[in-house]
Design an enzyme around this catalytic site. Structure first.
Site, short mmCIF file in Angstrom:
data_model
loop_
_atom_site.label_atom_id
_atom_site.label_comp_id
_atom_site.label_asym_id
_atom_site.label_seq_id
_atom_site.Cartn_x
_atom_site.Cartn_y
_atom_site.Cartn_z
N GLU A 185 2.02 -6.76 9.89
CA GLU A 185 1.55 -5.59 10.17
C GLU A 185 2.68 -5.12 11.27
O GLU A 185 2.45 -5.50 12.60
CB GLU A 185 0.09 -5.36 10.91
CG GLU A 185 -0.94 -5.96 9.86
CD GLU A 185 -1.43 -4.98 8.79
OE1 GLU A 185 -1.08 -3.78 8.91
OE2 GLU A 185 -2.11 -5.39 7.83
N HIS B 90 0.87 -1.08 0.01
CA HIS B 90 0.11 -0.11 0.01
C HIS B 90 0.82 1.35 -0.30
O HIS B 90 1.78 1.26 0.81
CB HIS B 90 -0.92 -0.04 1.07
CG HIS B 90 -1.97 -1.11 1.35
ND1 HIS B 90 -2.30 -1.84 2.31
CD2 HIS B 90 -2.57 -1.53 -0.01
CE1 HIS B 90 -3.13 -2.72 2.11
NE2 HIS B 90 -3.32 -2.53 0.59
N GLY B 91 0.41 2.10 -0.97
CA GLY B 91 1.56 3.19 -1.12
C GLY B 91 1.64 4.16 0.16
O GLY B 91 2.52 4.76 0.28
N ASP B 92 0.69 4.30 1.09
CA ASP B 92 0.74 5.12 2.24
C ASP B 92 1.16 4.08 3.34
O ASP B 92 0.97 4.69 4.56
CB ASP B 92 -0.55 5.63 2.65
CG ASP B 92 -1.71 4.70 2.83
OD1 ASP B 92 -1.41 3.38 2.48
OD2 ASP B 92 -2.99 4.88 3.22
N GLU B 93 1.81 3.05 3.20
CA GLU B 93 2.39 2.22 4.44
C GLU B 93 3.94 2.00 3.90
O GLU B 93 4.32 0.89 3.55
CB GLU B 93 1.56 0.91 4.55
CG GLU B 93 0.35 1.14 4.89
CD GLU B 93 -0.59 -0.05 4.85
OE1 GLU B 93 0.06 -1.19 4.73
OE2 GLU B 93 -1.95 0.09 4.97
N HIS C 118 3.03 -4.52 5.98
CA HIS C 118 1.81 -3.40 6.05
C HIS C 118 1.92 -2.56 7.10
O HIS C 118 2.82 -2.75 8.04
CB HIS C 118 0.60 -4.21 5.86
CG HIS C 118 0.24 -4.78 4.65
ND1 HIS C 118 -0.56 -4.23 3.69
CD2 HIS C 118 0.72 -5.86 4.09
CE1 HIS C 118 -0.76 -5.08 2.77
NE2 HIS C 118 0.13 -6.22 2.78
N ASN D 87 -3.67 -5.03 -2.92
CA ASN D 87 -3.91 -6.28 -1.95
C ASN D 87 -5.43 -6.77 -2.16
O ASN D 87 -6.02 -7.55 -1.22
CB ASN D 87 -3.44 -5.99 -0.53
CG ASN D 87 -3.44 -7.50 0.12
OD1 ASN D 87 -2.85 -8.30 -0.31
ND2 ASN D 87 -3.71 -7.25 1.45
N ARG D 88 -6.31 -6.45 -3.14
CA ARG D 88 -7.50 -6.70 -3.39
C ARG D 88 -7.47 -7.20 -5.04
O ARG D 88 -8.75 -6.99 -5.45
CB ARG D 88 -8.38 -5.72 -3.07
CG ARG D 88 -8.70 -5.26 -1.83
CD ARG D 88 -8.62 -6.32 -0.73
NE ARG D 88 -8.95 -5.61 0.51
CZ ARG D 88 -7.83 -5.20 1.58
NH1 ARG D 88 -6.82 -5.54 1.20
NH2 ARG D 88 -8.23 -4.46 2.63
#
Length: 499
Positions: free
Chosen positions: A314, A131-134, A232, A192-193
């Site tokens: 995570e 995810h770009g914001d992680e 993540h 991731n979907r």
């Protein structure tokens, strides 16, 4: 006193403000694995009852350039990867598995004592920045690469990994999302979907999937990974399959290797500074569907379609923490990252499959009694690597088309087990060895036609010829016996002649 219309306007403003606050809280409660579910996934698949609680609110979802201070830009990350490849060329190889929507290469660092060579060793991959914001994962993977380069001749754990594992690091799967400071890629799709899913039909046409997704899928077609993990942010827990459920409800949905995944997750959690002490997740691990279901996820696809045991890690409650915290996060995750990779060679069963006929390696399959899952051996070297939870007895079975299967019992209470299988070719009723489908000689057409001639429409003629030959052989043997008897009498007579 205020005028009535002014009071009404103020009241309307308050009602509007309340509605906006309620709407924002509703959205934030639906955050899943770090952020919102992809909008393309039907709403009935999104169970938000057990969604995580992030430290930042929705107003902070779009990170400003200030938040990126101290993080490597995409260009800086590319430079760091290439510089690492030059500085540590003796144990590394740099390659790209494709490009993002905006054309940025998806760079991979391979670390091994023989990078790029095919060996009978397991392969492990880490993927960051799904995810770009992680973005924490992309930074930690650069930390990991540099630490292994500096310590592979000093630290026993580093030496073990470099000499016995092919480690592949993809720091950023979503460089476009990072540069845009948003979760999805440049097309605003949650990567991731975007993978094929066993429970729901999502994006069945592979050509319509995102280029980053296709790059991962092609990567695993070209390379056989034993295990992997994706980083993540937004919580602190090790997540394992399955991620979804058949009825779309939030409940525990274990895969066939549930014990193995719990074991792998616990390795990461208990090696972490504080993950295992989580008050939300027992032991710092969770089944994905028990947390909340998601569909089109990468870890389930890895296990089902690529034979790769993948975790979703995570690693930070704050999705985009200050860059000043990165060295701390590295220290917290360092041993977890190392121990998870090392577990590939510290436990499980490993070996090769051979043919007893000529000793060549066979691309057979390995199964374990009681576990509905198959691990395939390498096509060239016939090597296999089967992760199993320790302290249990297992019956391991090796199979190969055209060969008799074999099984044996192992115990995994004291480290890994090396187990080679030598398979015997199957034999037909007539006693001839069955040809293996992998032994096809496409230039033997004339031989095949001759066999078909003998065993086809001319079978009766062939049988008559055999009978005639057999009869002649019997006559010949009887005649030879008479001659042999006569000659023997003559010889005996000579020997008894008296002088």
């Amino acid at each position: 006193m205020l005028e009535p219309d002014i009071v009404n306007v103020s009241s309307m403003k308050m009602n509007l403000l309340s509605f906006l606050l309620f709407f924002a809280s509703t959205i934030s409660s639906s955050l899943a694995k770090g952020s919102l579910l992809q909008t393309l996934v039907p709403s009935e698949f999104n169970d938000s009852g057990n969604a995580r609680h992030l430290l930042e609110d929705e107003s902070q979802a779009q990170k400003s350039d200030d938040m990126a201070q101290g993080y490597m830009s995409n260009d800086e990350l590319e430079w760091a990867i290439q510089e690492f490849g030059q500085r540590c060329s003796n144990i590394s190889r740099i390659y790209s598995i494709g490009k993002s929507v905006n054309g940025f290469p998806l760079w991979v660092i391979e670390i091994s004592d023989k990078p790029g060579e095919e060996e009978t060793e397991p392969a492990f991959k880490y993927i960051g920045n799904v995810h770009g914001d992680e973005p924490v994962g992309r930074e930690l993977l650069v930390f990991l690469a540099n630490w292994l380069c500096e310590n592979h001749l000093k630290d026993p754990l580093a030496t073990l990994i470099v000499e016995n594992v092919h480690l592949h690091l993809l720091p950023s799967m979503n460089p476009d999302g990072f540069s845009l400071r948003k979760r999805g890629n440049a097309n605003n799709i949650d990567l991731n979907r975007d993978f094929p899913d066993q429970f729901v039909t999502i994006n069945d046409d592979e050509d319509s999937r995102q280029p980053e997704t296709r790059a991962i899928m092609n990567w695993l077609r070209d390379m056989r990974f034993t295990a992997s993990a994706a980083f993540h942010g937004g919580a602190l827990v090790a997540n394992y399959p399955w991620d979804g459920t058949e009825d779309k409800r939030t409940k525990y949905q274990g895969c066939p290797d549930d014990d193995v995944f719990r074991f792998m997750s616990s390795i990461y959690s208990h090696s972490h500074y504080n993950m295992s002490s989580s008050k939300e997740f027992l032991g710092g691990i969770t089944n994905g569907a028990a947390w909340y279901p998601l569909y089109g996820g990468m870890q389930d696809w890895n296990y089902i379609h690529a034979g790769c045991f993948e975790l979703t890690l995570e690693i930070s409650d704050n999705k985009w923490p200050s860059a000043a915290e990165l060295p701390i996060l590295w220290r917290y995750n360092k041993m977890s990252m190392l121990n998870l990779v090392a577990s590939l060679v510290k436990t499980g069963v490993h070996g090769r499959i051979y043919s007893s006929g000529d000793g060549r390696p066979l691309p057979g399959s390995i199964t374990v009694s009681g576990i509905n899952y198959t691990v395939k051996a390498g096509k060239t070297l016939g090597d296999y690597h089967r992760i199993l939870a320790p302290r249990e007895k297992y019956i391991v079975v090796a199979t190969m088309p055209g060969y008799k299967s074999k099984n044996t019992t192992i115990w995994l209470d004291e480290g890994p087990v090396t187990l080679d299988f030598v398979l015997d070719p199957e034999v037909s009723v007539k006693g001839s060895v069955l040809q293996n489908v992998y032994d096809c000689d496409c230039n033997s057409k004339s031989k095949q036609e001759f066999v078909e001639f003998l065993w086809g429409a001319h079978l009766e003629v062939f049988f008559v010829l055999i009978v005639i030959l057999g009869f002649l052989l019997v006559l010949f043997q009887r005649r030879a016996k008479v001659k042999f008897s006569t000659s023997r009498q003559l010889v005996g007579a000579k020997r008894t002649v008296q002088v």
